[in-house]
Design a protein around this motif. Structure first.
Motif, PDB file in Angstrom:
ATOM      1  N   GLY A 297       0.336   3.242   4.906  1.00 48.23           N
ATOM      2  CA  GLY A 297       0.200   1.919   4.289  1.00 48.23           C
ATOM      3  C   GLY A 297       1.319   1.654   3.304  1.00 48.23           C
ATOM      4  O   GLY A 297       2.259   2.429   3.142  1.00 48.23           O
ATOM      5  N   ARG A 298       1.222   0.534   2.636  1.00 45.02           N
ATOM      6  CA  ARG A 298       2.248   0.101   1.690  1.00 45.02           C
ATOM      7  C   ARG A 298       1.982   0.672   0.302  1.00 45.02           C
ATOM      8  O   ARG A 298       0.834   0.718  -0.142  1.00 45.02           O
ATOM      9  CB  ARG A 298       2.244  -1.439   1.627  1.00 45.02           C
ATOM     10  CG  ARG A 298       3.253  -2.064   0.676  1.00 45.02           C
ATOM     11  CD  ARG A 298       4.658  -1.870   1.143  1.00 45.02           C
ATOM     12  NE  ARG A 298       4.859  -2.380   2.499  1.00 45.02           N
ATOM     13  CZ  ARG A 298       5.788  -1.928   3.326  1.00 45.02           C
ATOM     14  NH1 ARG A 298       6.574  -0.936   2.951  1.00 45.02           N
ATOM     15  NH2 ARG A 298       5.916  -2.441   4.525  1.00 45.02           N
ATOM     16  N   GLY A 299       3.033   1.103  -0.389  1.00 47.17           N
ATOM     17  CA  GLY A 299       2.926   1.477  -1.790  1.00 47.17           C
ATOM     18  C   GLY A 299       3.159   0.252  -2.661  1.00 47.17           C
ATOM     19  O   GLY A 299       3.945  -0.632  -2.314  1.00 47.17           O
ATOM     20  N   TRP A 300       2.479   0.219  -3.810  1.00 48.78           N
ATOM     21  CA  TRP A 300       2.561  -0.931  -4.711  1.00 48.78           C
ATOM     22  C   TRP A 300       2.843  -0.454  -6.124  1.00 48.78           C
ATOM     23  O   TRP A 300       2.185   0.462  -6.612  1.00 48.78           O
ATOM     24  CB  TRP A 300       1.260  -1.738  -4.683  1.00 48.78           C
ATOM     25  CG  TRP A 300       0.969  -2.341  -3.343  1.00 48.78           C
ATOM     26  CD1 TRP A 300       0.443  -1.704  -2.249  1.00 48.78           C
ATOM     27  CD2 TRP A 300       1.202  -3.693  -2.941  1.00 48.78           C
ATOM     28  NE1 TRP A 300       0.327  -2.585  -1.204  1.00 48.78           N
ATOM     29  CE2 TRP A 300       0.786  -3.814  -1.593  1.00 48.78           C
ATOM     30  CE3 TRP A 300       1.712  -4.821  -3.596  1.00 48.78           C
ATOM     31  CZ2 TRP A 300       0.865  -5.010  -0.895  1.00 48.78           C
ATOM     32  CZ3 TRP A 300       1.790  -6.016  -2.902  1.00 48.78           C
ATOM     33  CH2 TRP A 300       1.370  -6.099  -1.567  1.00 48.78           C
ATOM     34  N   GLN A 301       3.800  -1.097  -6.763  1.00 47.88           N
ATOM     35  CA  GLN A 301       4.210  -0.701  -8.106  1.00 47.88           C
ATOM     36  C   GLN A 301       3.702  -1.674  -9.152  1.00 47.88           C
ATOM     37  O   GLN A 301       3.653  -2.885  -8.932  1.00 47.88           O
ATOM     38  CB  GLN A 301       5.744  -0.625  -8.191  1.00 47.88           C
ATOM     39  CG  GLN A 301       6.262  -0.126  -9.532  1.00 47.88           C
ATOM     40  CD  GLN A 301       7.779   0.005  -9.553  1.00 47.88           C
ATOM     41  OE1 GLN A 301       8.455  -0.312  -8.576  1.00 47.88           O
ATOM     42  NE2 GLN A 301       8.312   0.470 -10.670  1.00 47.88           N
ATOM     43  N   ARG A 302       3.336  -1.118 -10.308  1.00 46.13           N
ATOM     44  CA  ARG A 302       3.004  -1.908 -11.501  1.00 46.13           C
ATOM     45  C   ARG A 302       3.532  -1.155 -12.715  1.00 46.13           C
ATOM     46  O   ARG A 302       3.025  -0.095 -13.048  1.00 46.13           O
ATOM     47  CB  ARG A 302       1.499  -2.128 -11.630  1.00 46.13           C
ATOM     48  CG  ARG A 302       1.123  -3.033 -12.809  1.00 46.13           C
ATOM     49  CD  ARG A 302      -0.388  -3.235 -12.855  1.00 46.13           C
ATOM     50  NE  ARG A 302      -0.773  -4.266 -13.785  1.00 46.13           N
ATOM     51  CZ  ARG A 302      -1.093  -4.049 -15.058  1.00 46.13           C
ATOM     52  NH1 ARG A 302      -1.056  -2.821 -15.530  1.00 46.13           N
ATOM     53  NH2 ARG A 302      -1.445  -5.052 -15.834  1.00 46.13           N
ATOM     54  N   GLY A 303       4.556  -1.689 -13.341  1.00 47.88           N
ATOM     55  CA  GLY A 303       5.173  -0.967 -14.450  1.00 47.88           C
ATOM     56  C   GLY A 303       5.758   0.345 -13.954  1.00 47.88           C
ATOM     57  O   GLY A 303       6.560   0.376 -13.017  1.00 47.88           O
ATOM     58  N   ASP A 304       5.340   1.444 -14.565  1.00 45.20           N
ATOM     59  CA  ASP A 304       5.811   2.773 -14.164  1.00 45.20           C
ATOM     60  C   ASP A 304       4.857   3.481 -13.228  1.00 45.20           C
ATOM     61  O   ASP A 304       4.973   4.700 -13.026  1.00 45.20           O
ATOM     62  CB  ASP A 304       6.032   3.649 -15.407  1.00 45.20           C
ATOM     63  CG  ASP A 304       7.380   3.386 -16.058  1.00 45.20           C
ATOM     64  OD1 ASP A 304       8.284   2.900 -15.357  1.00 45.20           O
ATOM     65  OD2 ASP A 304       7.522   3.658 -17.251  1.00 45.20           O
ATOM     66  N   GLY A 346      -6.956   5.590   8.583  1.00 40.14           N
ATOM     67  CA  GLY A 346      -6.227   4.637   7.746  1.00 40.14           C
ATOM     68  C   GLY A 346      -7.144   3.605   7.125  1.00 40.14           C
ATOM     69  O   GLY A 346      -6.771   2.443   6.952  1.00 40.14           O
ATOM     70  N   CYS A 347      -8.343   4.070   6.729  1.00 38.21           N
ATOM     71  CA  CYS A 347      -9.380   3.141   6.259  1.00 38.21           C
ATOM     72  C   CYS A 347      -9.020   2.415   4.971  1.00 38.21           C
ATOM     73  O   CYS A 347      -9.456   1.314   4.730  1.00 38.21           O
ATOM     74  CB  CYS A 347     -10.674   3.903   6.000  1.00 38.21           C
ATOM     75  SG  CYS A 347     -10.676   4.851   4.452  1.00 38.21           S
ATOM     76  N   CYS A 348      -8.188   3.074   4.120  1.00 39.81           N
ATOM     77  CA  CYS A 348      -8.243   2.729   2.704  1.00 39.81           C
ATOM     78  C   CYS A 348      -6.894   2.279   2.157  1.00 39.81           C
ATOM     79  O   CYS A 348      -6.473   2.695   1.068  1.00 39.81           O
ATOM     80  CB  CYS A 348      -8.780   3.920   1.917  1.00 39.81           C
ATOM     81  SG  CYS A 348     -10.329   4.569   2.622  1.00 39.81           S
ATOM     82  N   GLU A 349      -6.211   1.443   2.895  1.00 42.76           N
ATOM     83  CA  GLU A 349      -4.879   0.996   2.509  1.00 42.76           C
ATOM     84  C   GLU A 349      -4.909   0.225   1.195  1.00 42.76           C
ATOM     85  O   GLU A 349      -5.799  -0.602   0.959  1.00 42.76           O
ATOM     86  CB  GLU A 349      -4.292   0.112   3.611  1.00 42.76           C
ATOM     87  CG  GLU A 349      -2.842  -0.250   3.405  1.00 42.76           C
ATOM     88  CD  GLU A 349      -2.245  -0.924   4.618  1.00 42.76           C
ATOM     89  OE1 GLU A 349      -1.027  -1.186   4.590  1.00 42.76           O
ATOM     90  OE2 GLU A 349      -2.980  -1.182   5.592  1.00 42.76           O
ATOM     91  N   VAL A 350      -3.942   0.508   0.331  1.00 43.29           N
ATOM     92  CA  VAL A 350      -3.821  -0.210  -0.931  1.00 43.29           C
ATOM     93  C   VAL A 350      -3.282  -1.611  -0.668  1.00 43.29           C
ATOM     94  O   VAL A 350      -2.343  -1.793   0.114  1.00 43.29           O
ATOM     95  CB  VAL A 350      -2.891   0.556  -1.900  1.00 43.29           C
ATOM     96  CG1 VAL A 350      -2.628  -0.265  -3.166  1.00 43.29           C
ATOM     97  CG2 VAL A 350      -3.512   1.896  -2.274  1.00 43.29           C
ATOM     98  N   LEU A 351      -3.860  -2.614  -1.339  1.00 46.53           N
ATOM     99  CA  LEU A 351      -3.466  -4.015  -1.162  1.00 46.53           C
ATOM    100  C   LEU A 351      -2.709  -4.572  -2.353  1.00 46.53           C
ATOM    101  O   LEU A 351      -2.235  -5.707  -2.304  1.00 46.53           O
ATOM    102  CB  LEU A 351      -4.715  -4.870  -0.920  1.00 46.53           C
ATOM    103  CG  LEU A 351      -5.569  -4.487   0.292  1.00 46.53           C
ATOM    104  CD1 LEU A 351      -6.801  -5.376   0.370  1.00 46.53           C
ATOM    105  CD2 LEU A 351      -4.766  -4.567   1.575  1.00 46.53           C
ATOM    106  N   GLY A 352      -2.618  -3.797  -3.442  1.00 52.78           N
ATOM    107  CA  GLY A 352      -1.890  -4.269  -4.614  1.00 52.78           C
ATOM    108  C   GLY A 352      -2.665  -3.998  -5.888  1.00 52.78           C
ATOM    109  O   GLY A 352      -3.669  -3.276  -5.896  1.00 52.78           O
ATOM    110  N   TRP A 353      -2.153  -4.577  -6.982  1.00 51.19           N
ATOM    111  CA  TRP A 353      -2.756  -4.469  -8.313  1.00 51.19           C
ATOM    112  C   TRP A 353      -3.259  -5.840  -8.755  1.00 51.19           C
ATOM    113  O   TRP A 353      -2.662  -6.865  -8.423  1.00 51.19           O
ATOM    114  CB  TRP A 353      -1.732  -4.006  -9.336  1.00 51.19           C
ATOM    115  CG  TRP A 353      -1.162  -2.648  -9.134  1.00 51.19           C
ATOM    116  CD1 TRP A 353      -0.186  -2.282  -8.250  1.00 51.19           C
ATOM    117  CD2 TRP A 353      -1.510  -1.457  -9.842  1.00 51.19           C
ATOM    118  NE1 TRP A 353       0.094  -0.949  -8.372  1.00 51.19           N
ATOM    119  CE2 TRP A 353      -0.692  -0.407  -9.342  1.00 51.19           C
ATOM    120  CE3 TRP A 353      -2.420  -1.179 -10.866  1.00 51.19           C
ATOM    121  CZ2 TRP A 353      -0.767   0.889  -9.825  1.00 51.19           C
ATOM    122  CZ3 TRP A 353      -2.482   0.116 -11.349  1.00 51.19           C
ATOM    123  CH2 TRP A 353      -1.675   1.133 -10.830  1.00 51.19           C
TER     124      TRP A 353
END
Length: 394
Positions: A297-304, A346-353
């Protein structure tokens, strides 16, 4: 008693009863007594003063009085999270605007564009696998149907197909949607329902936004698309491992997280795609035996911080679904969310913050969760939501 002492004693006694000038003698004796008493008293006072002054000089100084303080109410500290967490057996669903994603469609986007979209949703029948039309949840709480275009399924060079909606399709400001297609990328202005198509050769599958920059990719190449001219330039960054950057960051740098199981790395890229530095991921902040075997899945960044889903090992148990949280500056993995087994692959893909520092993720194909790493709290967002979702989050 000797004779001399007896004679002196008789003389003193006789003096007390002597009759010549008795008054003057009495007054004189009285003065002598008073003078003797005053002298003795003065000597006593002097001795007392001398003794007291010496003691005072030898005594250590008294500490200064403590300054006055004002009592303040105690603050409740934020609880320290446990590095490896598991969600509660019974999730609470406190209510959320995203909970309306599954509501019926109330209008077409062409007839009622949005001011800002909270999410895109493409329902998929869990039994047949057939997808429906893409829907748009506006910040007014109403669901529109994306009627101005019907993106086709994406495919790779091996002929594998997938639904067109990707987790990175919706821009962070919720105003634009992009869909990778074979040989082109489609861009929709959700505030006007206008559609633009930019031809790019290849089996394009991936799409994400780096602020207002649009990036699409095929199996091994990432392109940055100029939305004004439609021109595209190649970036030497994996389209699968590239992290969606924090939309508030203005540095232009990009991150990728991934690699083979034996060598997961964090890589930093400049805005023009030049590799600046990379670090192997560091799992020493976690309890012994906890690691990430592979990301998806996609990685998502927030700050550090970067959040990305993957398969985990905790203790002696492997092939667990979960989410890893890592420091984007050091590569240190600080937390794992263990979601266990018995889920679809792949049930639990991150969608963002979200804006409050919560990580939003899928939970199987039928719902959404929110994980707050600062407190360890895991709550439900949507109970049942089969299909693909893209959020205005980053």
């Amino acid at each position: 008693m000797r004779q001399e002492e007896l004679r002196r004693l008789l003389a003193d006694a006789a003096e007390d009863v002597r009759l010549s000038r008795p008054a003057s003698t009495g007054w004189e004796r009285a003065r002598r007594v008073r003078r003797t008493r005053r002298t003795a008293a003065a000597v006593a006072v002097a001795v007392a003063l001398l003794t007291g002054g010496t003691a005072l000089a030898l005594r250590p100084a008294e500490p200064p009085p403590a300054p006055a303080t004002t009592a303040t109410p105690a603050r409740s500290p934020i609880p320290n999270p446990v590095p490896v967490l598991t969600p509660p057996a019974d999730l609470a669903y406190p209510g959320d605007p995203l909970g309306r994603l599954g509501d019926p469609v109330t209008a077409a986007l062409s007839a009622r564009p949005v001011r800002r979209a909270l999410a895109l949703y493409q329902p998929v029948d869990p039994a047949s696998g057939v997808e429906g039309r893409i829907r748009v949840l506006g910040d007014d709480g109403f669901v529109r149907e994306l009627d101005v275009v019907t993106p086709a399924r994406t495919r790779d060079a091996g002929g594998n197909y997938a639904v067109p909606l990707k987790t990175g399709s919706l821009s962070p400001d919720g105003r634009t949607a992009a869909f990778a297609q074979t040989g082109e990328v489609i861009v929709v202005d959700l505030t006007t329902a206008a559609v633009r198509r930019h031809p790019i050769e290849g089996y394009l599958e991936q799409v994400l936004w780096a602020g207002d920059r649009l990036l699409v990719g095929d199996d091994d190449t990432t392109y940055e698309v100029d939305r004004a001219t439609g021109t595209a330039r190649k970036l030497p960054v994996s389209p699968w491992d590239m992290v969606t950057p924090d939309p508030t960051a203005r540095t232009g740098t990009m991150l990728s997280v991934g690699g083979p199981q034996a060598g997961l790395v964090l890589t930093r890229w400049s805005a023009d795609g030049a590799q600046r530095a990379h670090w192997p991921l560091d799992f020493r902040a976690l309890p012994r035996g906890n690691t990430v075997d592979e990301f998806y899945g996609r990685g998502w960044q927030r700050g550090d911080l970067v959040a990305r889903a993957g398969w985990l090992t905790t203790g002696n148990t492997g092939s667990l679904e979960g989410v890893a949280l890592l420091n984007a500056s050091t590569g240190v993995v600080t937390h794992l969310l263990n979601l266990g087994r018995d889920h679809g692959k792949g049930c639990c893909e991150v969608l963002g913050w979200d804006r409050d520092g919560g990580v939003l993720l899928r939970y199987d194909s039928g719902g959404l969760l929110r994980w707050r790493p600062e407190t360890g709290e895991v709550t439900g967002v949507v109970r049942v939501l089969y299909g693909e979702v893209s959020l205005a989050a980053g």
